[in-house]
Design an enzyme around this catalytic site. Structure first.
Site, PDB file in Angstrom:
ATOM      1  CD  GLN A 125      67.791  32.085  45.567  1.00 46.50           C
ATOM      2  OE1 GLN A 125      67.314  31.659  45.412  1.00 46.50           O
ATOM      3  NE2 GLN A 125      69.273  32.631  44.602  1.00 46.50           N
ATOM      4  CD  GLU A 244      68.403  29.778  41.451  1.00 46.48           C
ATOM      5  OE1 GLU A 244      68.943  30.762  42.069  1.00 46.48           O
ATOM      6  OE2 GLU A 244      67.286  30.010  42.011  1.00 46.48           O
ATOM      7  CG  ASN A 370      63.336  28.671  30.959  1.00 49.97           C
ATOM      8  OD1 ASN A 370      64.109  28.390  31.764  1.00 49.97           O
ATOM      9  ND2 ASN A 370      63.466  27.324  30.464  1.00 49.97           N
ATOM     10  CD  GLU A 371      60.670  34.072  28.768  1.00 51.84           C
ATOM     11  OE1 GLU A 371      61.732  34.162  29.601  1.00 51.84           O
ATOM     12  OE2 GLU A 371      59.824  33.873  28.640  1.00 51.84           O
TER      13      GLU A 371
END
Ligand code: FAD
Length: 389
Positions: A125, A244, A370-371
């Site tokens: 990717q 994803e 994750n933020e």
């Protein structure tokens, strides 16, 4: 609500288990992040494909079995419970393939999917750039129109396993004059050995050499390798991102198998008087089971024609934090032995817990940090006002 599996699903599970029992070796393959391990895993992909276990939910014409998403989840449970090798083709199978099923042409699907399923062509990717990770729309690598195709120039980074992979898929700025960052991006596939392309391995925390950055200098890509319409790359990319963060990259089987191993470790090694550690083991096991049930609920909704959209961000935050908790708890339980390198003679479970812990730390970063996922959850699922950027 019926939580039992049907007779056909149970038969599918038994068939998968029997195949895995007969084919998974008790000796581990070398890490797929090394040249030797990459080659060994490619052979494993071929063996899976030969008996049509490589991509069970794909249509038969591309090498799959055409089974339901629920049966895919069952297969994944059996796969991880059997401790079968990690999938070196996961970027292709879990990210590019769903994108091609949604946005590709029949010609692209026929050309790209079978060699992806067999491990003959392994994909990387190529999205992130030095200045464009979380804010991906700021990417600067360009695709310039030329006769019969496009010329790619720029730099990509943090490309997993690109040091050994064959081809990559990525986003490029095809209309530098567009007034906003999202329009004017194009989604393209390209070979990693193309003239003008340099692949430079990047060091990882564990020293494994498969990570890479890519330097593109006027790399030609034919029109047939554009996915979706030119300029529509952002919309195409968002369907990849949903895969994803959501189910396909991290099926619950991975975590339920790790939770079972952790519970066994507790029974075999732990001091029963250590109730604090016991509670952490219980929390991790419950977390894995909760993720599994949430996945079943999502699959039921997809089967009923719904899509999961921004909810995939919930999955992402949950599985990445669960993975750290599972591995951290195992290492605390093992004490100093847990720290041994995977090739040390006394390393418990071939060092799998220590290696898994190091990798789990990357979970809150890759597939969108994750933020950022918490921002998406706040704004799109909870309807909270946009934060200040
Ligand atoms: C193991 C691993 C494998 C990877 N594999 C690939 C791959 O195969 N292909 C690929 O293209 N990329 C890959 N990546 C890259 C990954 O997608 C990026 O690292 C990620 O998107 C974050 O981008 P960045 O590193 O540029 O960090 P930045 O975007 O610079 O972020 C740095 C920190 O700032 C925070 N932050 C930034 N903006 C905001 C905001 N608006 N609000 C709140 N916090 C914010 C971030 O959450 C983070 O904590 C991989 C990364 C890792 C660790």
């Amino acid at each position: 609500m019926d939580l039992d599996f049907s007779a056909a699903e149970n038969a599918f599970r038994a068939e998968a288990r029997a195949w895995l029992t007969a084919h998974v070796s008790t000796s581990r393959l070398p890490s797929l992040e090394t040249a030797e391990g990459f080659a060994a895993h490619r052979e494993w992909e071929r063996a899976l494909f030969a008996d049509r276990w490589s991509v069970v939910s794909w249509p038969e014409e591309y090498g799959g079995r055409g089974v339901s998403l629920l049966q895919w989840l069952i297969f994944e449970e059996e796969y991880y419970a059997a401790d079968a090798p990690g999938r070196v083709s996961q970027n292709g199978i879990n990210l590019l393939a769903p994108t091609l099923f949604e946005h590709g042409t029949p010609e692209q699907r026929a050309r790209v999917l079978p060699p992806m399923a067999s491990g003959e062509v392994i994909w990387a990717q190529a999205w992130s750039e030095p200045e464009a990770g979380s804010d991906l729309a700021r990417l600067r690598s360009t695709a310039q129109r030329t006769e019969g195709g496009w010329r790619l120039t720029g730099q990509k980074t943090w490309s997993s396993r690109a040091a050994f992979a064959d081809r990559a898929f990525g986003l490029f700025r095809s209309d530098p004059a567009a007034d906003k960052p999202h329009p004017g991006l194009t989604y393209l596939m390209f070979p990693l050995d193309a003239p003008g392309l340099t692949v430079r391995p990047l060091g990882r925390l564990d020293g494994k050499p498969a990570f890479a950055e890519l330097f593109l200098d006027d790399v030609f890509v034919p029109d047939e390798d554009v996915i979706g319409a030119p300029g529509e790359g952002w919309r195409v990319a968002m369907s990849t991102a949903g895969s994803e963060r959501g189910l396909t990259l991290r099926s619950p089987g991975r975590f339920t198998a790790a939770a079972d191993r952790l519970a066994r470790l507790w029974r075999d090694e732990a001091d029963p008087a250590d109730t604090a550690l016991r509670d952490r083991v219980a929390d991790a096991v419950i977390g894995a089971r909760a993720y599994e049930l949430f996945a079943y609920a999502s699959v039921s909704r997809i089967a009923a024609g719904e899509s999961i959209g921004a909810e995939s961000s919930l999955n992402k935050v949950f599985w990445s934090e669960l993975d750290i908790a599972l591995h951290e708890t195992a290492l605390d339980l093992l004490g100093p032995y847990g720290e041994l390198a995977d090739d040390a003679a006394d390393a418990p479970a071939h060092g799998g817990w220590a290696e898994g812990y190091t990798f789990s730390l990357a979970g809150p970063i890759y597939a969108g940090t994750n933020e950022i996922q918490r921002d998406i959850i706040a704004e799109r699922l909870l309807g909270l006002p946009k934060g200040r950027r």
